[in-house]
Design an enzyme around this catalytic site. Structure first.
Site, PDB file in Angstrom:
ATOM      1  N   ASP A  28     128.447   2.932 -16.469  1.00 40.27           N
ATOM      2  CA  ASP A  28     127.068   2.755 -16.029  1.00 40.27           C
ATOM      3  C   ASP A  28     126.328   1.840 -17.000  1.00 40.27           C
ATOM      4  O   ASP A  28     126.400   2.027 -18.214  1.00 40.27           O
ATOM      5  CB  ASP A  28     126.374   4.119 -15.923  1.00 40.27           C
ATOM      6  CG  ASP A  28     125.349   4.134 -14.813  1.00 40.27           C
ATOM      7  OD1 ASP A  28     124.333   3.439 -14.945  1.00 40.27           O
ATOM      8  OD2 ASP A  28     125.587   4.829 -13.807  1.00 40.27           O
ATOM      9  N   SER A  81     121.568   2.056 -10.144  1.00 42.46           N
ATOM     10  CA  SER A  81     122.683   2.947  -9.801  1.00 42.46           C
ATOM     11  C   SER A  81     122.770   3.248  -8.317  1.00 42.46           C
ATOM     12  O   SER A  81     123.864   3.373  -7.771  1.00 42.46           O
ATOM     13  CB  SER A  81     122.541   4.277 -10.534  1.00 42.46           C
ATOM     14  OG  SER A  81     122.737   4.119 -11.897  1.00 42.46           O
ATOM     15  N   ASP A 171     112.036   1.006 -16.198  1.00 43.11           N
ATOM     16  CA  ASP A 171     112.398  -0.161 -15.388  1.00 43.11           C
ATOM     17  C   ASP A 171     111.511  -1.348 -15.742  1.00 43.11           C
ATOM     18  O   ASP A 171     111.693  -2.456 -15.221  1.00 43.11           O
ATOM     19  CB  ASP A 171     112.241   0.158 -13.893  1.00 43.11           C
ATOM     20  CG  ASP A 171     113.074   1.360 -13.488  1.00 43.11           C
ATOM     21  OD1 ASP A 171     114.166   1.527 -14.063  1.00 43.11           O
ATOM     22  OD2 ASP A 171     112.632   2.139 -12.622  1.00 43.11           O
ATOM     23  N   ARG A 286     113.601   5.439  -3.606  1.00 41.15           N
ATOM     24  CA  ARG A 286     114.930   5.828  -4.088  1.00 41.15           C
ATOM     25  C   ARG A 286     115.091   7.344  -4.089  1.00 41.15           C
ATOM     26  O   ARG A 286     114.168   8.080  -4.435  1.00 41.15           O
ATOM     27  CB  ARG A 286     115.172   5.254  -5.484  1.00 41.15           C
ATOM     28  CG  ARG A 286     116.447   5.763  -6.101  1.00 41.15           C
ATOM     29  CD  ARG A 286     116.995   4.896  -7.185  1.00 41.15           C
ATOM     30  NE  ARG A 286     117.762   5.688  -8.122  1.00 41.15           N
ATOM     31  CZ  ARG A 286     118.415   5.181  -9.152  1.00 41.15           C
ATOM     32  NH1 ARG A 286     118.402   3.878  -9.383  1.00 41.15           N
ATOM     33  NH2 ARG A 286     119.082   5.960  -9.968  1.00 41.15           N
ATOM     34  N   ALA A 287     116.307   7.763  -3.795  1.00 40.84           N
ATOM     35  CA  ALA A 287     116.551   9.164  -3.458  1.00 40.84           C
ATOM     36  C   ALA A 287     116.703  10.114  -4.649  1.00 40.84           C
ATOM     37  O   ALA A 287     116.083  11.176  -4.693  1.00 40.84           O
ATOM     38  CB  ALA A 287     117.811   9.252  -2.598  1.00 40.84           C
ATOM     39  N   LYS A 361     124.620  11.701 -14.168  1.00 38.73           N
ATOM     40  CA  LYS A 361     125.222  10.672 -13.306  1.00 38.73           C
ATOM     41  C   LYS A 361     126.158  11.272 -12.263  1.00 38.73           C
ATOM     42  O   LYS A 361     126.829  10.526 -11.549  1.00 38.73           O
ATOM     43  CB  LYS A 361     126.010   9.659 -14.157  1.00 38.73           C
ATOM     44  CG  LYS A 361     125.182   8.874 -15.160  1.00 38.73           C
ATOM     45  CD  LYS A 361     124.320   7.808 -14.500  1.00 38.73           C
ATOM     46  CE  LYS A 361     123.514   7.026 -15.519  1.00 38.73           C
ATOM     47  NZ  LYS A 361     122.577   6.080 -14.891  1.00 38.73           N
ATOM     48  N   ASP A 430     124.207   3.016 -20.121  1.00 32.43           N
ATOM     49  CA  ASP A 430     122.955   3.026 -19.375  1.00 32.43           C
ATOM     50  C   ASP A 430     121.941   4.011 -19.938  1.00 32.43           C
ATOM     51  O   ASP A 430     120.803   3.648 -20.224  1.00 32.43           O
ATOM     52  CB  ASP A 430     123.227   3.372 -17.912  1.00 32.43           C
ATOM     53  CG  ASP A 430     121.937   3.340 -17.128  1.00 32.43           C
ATOM     54  OD1 ASP A 430     121.395   2.232 -16.948  1.00 32.43           O
ATOM     55  OD2 ASP A 430     121.455   4.409 -16.718  1.00 32.43           O
ATOM     56  N   HIS A 434     118.551   2.791 -21.926  1.00 36.45           N
ATOM     57  CA  HIS A 434     117.178   3.018 -21.454  1.00 36.45           C
ATOM     58  C   HIS A 434     116.247   3.519 -22.548  1.00 36.45           C
ATOM     59  O   HIS A 434     115.031   3.487 -22.382  1.00 36.45           O
ATOM     60  CB  HIS A 434     117.164   4.058 -20.328  1.00 36.45           C
ATOM     61  CG  HIS A 434     117.541   3.518 -18.983  1.00 36.45           C
ATOM     62  ND1 HIS A 434     116.902   2.446 -18.400  1.00 36.45           N
ATOM     63  CD2 HIS A 434     118.474   3.932 -18.083  1.00 36.45           C
ATOM     64  CE1 HIS A 434     117.439   2.223 -17.198  1.00 36.45           C
ATOM     65  NE2 HIS A 434     118.392   3.101 -16.999  1.00 36.45           N
ATOM     66  N   ASP A 471     128.183  -0.593 -12.631  1.00 37.51           N
ATOM     67  CA  ASP A 471     127.268  -0.622 -11.476  1.00 37.51           C
ATOM     68  C   ASP A 471     126.133  -1.626 -11.625  1.00 37.51           C
ATOM     69  O   ASP A 471     125.520  -2.010 -10.632  1.00 37.51           O
ATOM     70  CB  ASP A 471     126.731   0.785 -11.182  1.00 37.51           C
ATOM     71  CG  ASP A 471     125.926   1.377 -12.336  1.00 37.51           C
ATOM     72  OD1 ASP A 471     126.083   0.927 -13.500  1.00 37.51           O
ATOM     73  OD2 ASP A 471     125.136   2.308 -12.071  1.00 37.51           O
ATOM     74  N   HIS A 472     125.827  -2.029 -12.858  1.00 34.12           N
ATOM     75  CA  HIS A 472     124.763  -3.008 -13.131  1.00 34.12           C
ATOM     76  C   HIS A 472     124.692  -3.156 -14.637  1.00 34.12           C
ATOM     77  O   HIS A 472     125.287  -2.369 -15.375  1.00 34.12           O
ATOM     78  CB  HIS A 472     123.391  -2.540 -12.608  1.00 34.12           C
ATOM     79  CG  HIS A 472     123.040  -1.161 -13.073  1.00 34.12           C
ATOM     80  ND1 HIS A 472     122.615  -0.896 -14.353  1.00 34.12           N
ATOM     81  CD2 HIS A 472     123.125   0.044 -12.455  1.00 34.12           C
ATOM     82  CE1 HIS A 472     122.432   0.408 -14.484  1.00 34.12           C
ATOM     83  NE2 HIS A 472     122.755   1.003 -13.352  1.00 34.12           N
ATOM     84  N   HIS A 501     117.381  -2.122 -16.753  1.00 34.38           N
ATOM     85  CA  HIS A 501     118.613  -2.784 -16.318  1.00 34.38           C
ATOM     86  C   HIS A 501     118.407  -4.294 -16.397  1.00 34.38           C
ATOM     87  O   HIS A 501     117.320  -4.760 -16.717  1.00 34.38           O
ATOM     88  CB  HIS A 501     118.938  -2.403 -14.871  1.00 34.38           C
ATOM     89  CG  HIS A 501     119.122  -0.927 -14.685  1.00 34.38           C
ATOM     90  ND1 HIS A 501     119.095  -0.331 -13.458  1.00 34.38           N
ATOM     91  CD2 HIS A 501     119.332   0.068 -15.587  1.00 34.38           C
ATOM     92  CE1 HIS A 501     119.288   0.970 -13.588  1.00 34.38           C
ATOM     93  NE2 HIS A 501     119.429   1.236 -14.873  1.00 34.38           N
TER      94      HIS A 501
HETATM   95  O1  LIG Z   1     117.315   6.385 -14.595  1.00 34.11           O
HETATM   96  C1  LIG Z   1     117.079   5.882 -13.475  1.00 34.11           C
HETATM   97  O2  LIG Z   1     116.551   6.489 -12.553  1.00 34.11           O
HETATM   98  C2  LIG Z   1     117.463   4.441 -13.232  1.00 34.11           C
HETATM   99  C3  LIG Z   1     116.405   3.569 -13.810  1.00 34.11           C
HETATM  100  O3  LIG Z   1     115.195   3.763 -13.154  1.00 34.11           O
HETATM  101  O4  LIG Z   1     118.717   4.170 -13.812  1.00 34.11           O
HETATM  102  P1  LIG Z   1     120.056   4.230 -12.917  1.00 34.11           P
HETATM  103  O5  LIG Z   1     119.812   3.332 -11.737  1.00 34.11           O
HETATM  104  O6  LIG Z   1     121.130   3.682 -13.823  1.00 34.11           O
HETATM  105  O7  LIG Z   1     120.277   5.625 -12.543  1.00 34.11           O
HETATM  106 MN   LIG Z   2     123.475   2.932 -13.226  1.00 31.66          MN
HETATM  107 MN   LIG Z   3     119.884   3.175 -15.530  1.00 27.04          MN
END
Ligand SMILES: O=C(O)[C@@H](CO)OP(=O)(O)O
Ligand SMILES: [Mn+2]
Ligand SMILES: [Mn+2]
Length: 559
Positions: A28, A81, A171, A286-287, A361, A430, A434, A471-472, A501
């Site tokens: 990640d 992600s 972000d 986002r979910a 994750k 990841d 962050h 994934d990114h 990211h």
């Molecule tokens: O932590 C999260 O929610 C995102 C960043 O906003 O990170 P990731 O997409 O890697 O889960």
């Molecule tokens: Mn990710």
């Molecule tokens: Mn992330």
């Protein structure tokens, strides 16, 4: 084959055998960028990933992981992600939540849908509450969409509106929350000028209030509930700009972790608790980080924390967040229909699957991988293992996270011989990236590399195949840069740390003793992206992908 002509049965690959154990490893937040001191992957000792890169040039390449390659609105949208794992698992590119909400707002269709009609029943007598992440990050939500929804709702009869903000800094740059709150305040003042009683009612940092995921820590959701619904929080302010500015003064304060606060009137009374007859919309598209709060609002027999008072409200999500649970039951925009994912195909073709990560994750290699669907396709053939994450800490404190434990579990699954596919997410680059802590991120990258080694060693032992990708981007660039790539300095001459990211491509490597001779990356797919990985993995299991999947990255040449 059914009468529609559809079949789950995959054709055999003409050259590649079945029965090899395939490890699919997702690092990640692990992108490819030029090596310098802010590239933590470069700085860290990562012998395993280095050896893949320096090995056979036909077995390592880069793939796109941002923008249109993963269904995002523009090429300036960094990967994340959700869209990354959706593409990896589904093998096709779907217009994602960010884009679908843009289109629904632009066309006005959002206001004709069932979800908006449902909540607008409350506009006459009740308050409309909007809860969500306040930034222009575009990962979970976007400020411009919130402003459009405020405009559209007020034009369609919402007379009293309360916004419950969650500050970002993950972000977007840390400290940018103040500017976003000011922009929102200015817009709410405009609405007040038009006779709408519109105000910010509460707030808090996204990682500390409301936006937990995969049930890592219900306390986070409870803090949000207390502020948003009950109107109770440890801090009270008269306005939100002052709240954010003041709370940021505390030592070590950051936008991501601001404590919860409520806005109170001159008598000290919260200006916007949620009460019977109100409407609530969670504005994130986002979910993952909305599922828990959606449960708290929607489930009658909820027992994860004491809600104290459960108002009779009409609740809708910006999107439906979980396609299996149908949660929430009301939503403003239909989610992308991510159907026929590779996981579902593979179990229909007898592939036994093991998926694993730690809590933070876990849903990435299960829920996102399977098209935002919780649960198994076939419990007899699949096993999903979650290793509990640390909770209540920022991950720079424990940058190794559970990498070792994940590596061990995955190794054991490979050696057990019980699985054909072993799928894993290694979170360190990841989650620690962050935090913006460069030193800790270097430690994180090393730990992730060690976990990869454990997995590759096990694959070696069983004669299997590995696919290692990401994934990114995140950990490969920890500084904000200008257009020519130079680090940007703040007013005090310090570099501006990038917690987010990136738009960098990510590596993908194939190998292992089970990889057929002559199997290599094709040279005619230079623009390949994450959505090409599913067909690739199907090939490695000995199958041809469905015809509408993005093409496989590999070919088999005579040698
Ligand atoms: O932590 C999260 O929610 C995102 C960043 O906003 O990170 P990731 O997409 O890697 O889960
Ligand atoms: Mn990710
Ligand atoms: Mn992330």
């Amino acid at each position: 084959m059914g009468s529609s002509g559809f079949s789950w049965k995959l054709a055999d690959h003409p050259k590649l055998p079945k029965g090899k154990t395939v490890a699919v490893v997702v690092l990640d937040g692990w992108g490819e960028a030029k090596p310098d001191q802010y590239n933590c992957i470069h700085v860290a000792e990562t012998p395993t990933m280095d050896s893949l890169k320096k090995g056979d040039p036909d077995k390592w390449r880069l793939v796109k992981a941002h923008g249109s390659a993963v269904g995002l609105p523009t090429e300036d949208d960094m990967g994340n992600s959700e869209v990354g794992h959706n593409a990896l698992g589904a093998g096709r590119i779907f217009a994602q939540g960010a884009k679908l909400v843009d289109l629904a707002l632009e066309s006005g269709k959002i206001y004709d849908g069932e979800g908006f009609k449902y909540i607008s029943e409350c506009f006459e007598k009740g308050t409309l509450h909007l809860i969500g992440l306040l930034s222009d990050g575009g990962v979970h939500s976007r400020l411009d969409q919130l402003l459009l929804l405020l405009k559209g709702s007020s034009e369609r009869g919402a007379k009293r509106i309360r916004v419950h903000i969650l500050t970002d800094g993950r972000d977007v740059l840390d400290g940018s929350s103040v500017g976003f709150v000011e922009t929102l305040e200015n817009y709410l003042a405009e609405l007040r000028g038009k006779g709408v009683d519109a105000q910010i009612a509460s707030g808090g940092g996204r990682m500390y209030v409301t936006m937990d995921r995969y049930e890592n820590d219900w306390e986070v959701v409870k803090r949000g509930w207390d502020a948003q619904v009950l109107g109770e929080a440890p801090f009270k302010f008269r306005n939100a700009v002052e709240a954010v500015k003041q709370l940021r003064q505390a030592p070590k304060a950051s936008d991501q972790y601001l404590p919860p606060f409520v806005i109170a009137d001159e008598s000290g009374k919260a200006v916007g608790p949620i009460v019977d007859g109100d409407a609530v919309v969670t504005i994130n598209f986002r979910a993952d980080r909305m599922v828990m709060v959606a449960k708290a609002f929607e489930y009658e027999d909820f027992d994860k924390f004491d809600r104290v008072r459960v108002p009779k409200i009409r609740y809708a999500g910006m999107l439906q967040y979980d396609g299996e649970l149908k949660l929430p039951s009301h939503y403003l925009v239909s989610p992308p229909e991510i159907d026929r994912t590779s996981g579902e195909y593979l179990v229909h073709n007898g592939v036994r699957t093991f998926a694993c990560s730690e809590t933070v994750k876990f849903g990435h290699v299960t829920f996102f991988w399977n098209g935002n669907r919780s649960g198994y396709f076939n419990e007899g053939l699949e096993e999903y293992v979650e290793i509990p994450s640390d909770s209540g800490i920022t991950f720079n404190v424990q940058p190794k996270m559970k990498a070792l434990e994940i590596g061990e579990k995955v190794r054991d699954a490979i050696l057990s011989g019980k699985f054909d596919q072993v799928r894993v997410n290694i979170p360190n680059g990841d989650m620690v990236g962050h935090t913006g802590d460069i030193e800790a991120t270097v430690v994180a990258c090393k730990a992730a590399d060690e976990a990869v080694k454990m997995i590759l060693d096990a694959i070696e032992q069983v004669g299997g195949i590995y696919v290692v990708t990401a994934d990114h981007g995140n950990a490969e660039d920890m500084v904000k840069r200008n257009k020519t790539g130079q680090p940007l300095l703040d007013k005090g001459g310090k570099i501006q740390i990038l917690t987010s990211h990136t738009c960098q491509p990510v590596p993908i490597a194939i190998g292992g003793p089970g990889l057929a001779p002559g199997c290599r990356f094709r040279r005619d797919l230079p623009t390949g992206g994450l959505a090409n990985v599913a067909a690739t993995v199907m090939n490695l299991h000995g199958f041809e992908p469905p015809s509408d999947y993005e093409p496989s990255l590999i070919e088999v040449v005579d040698i």
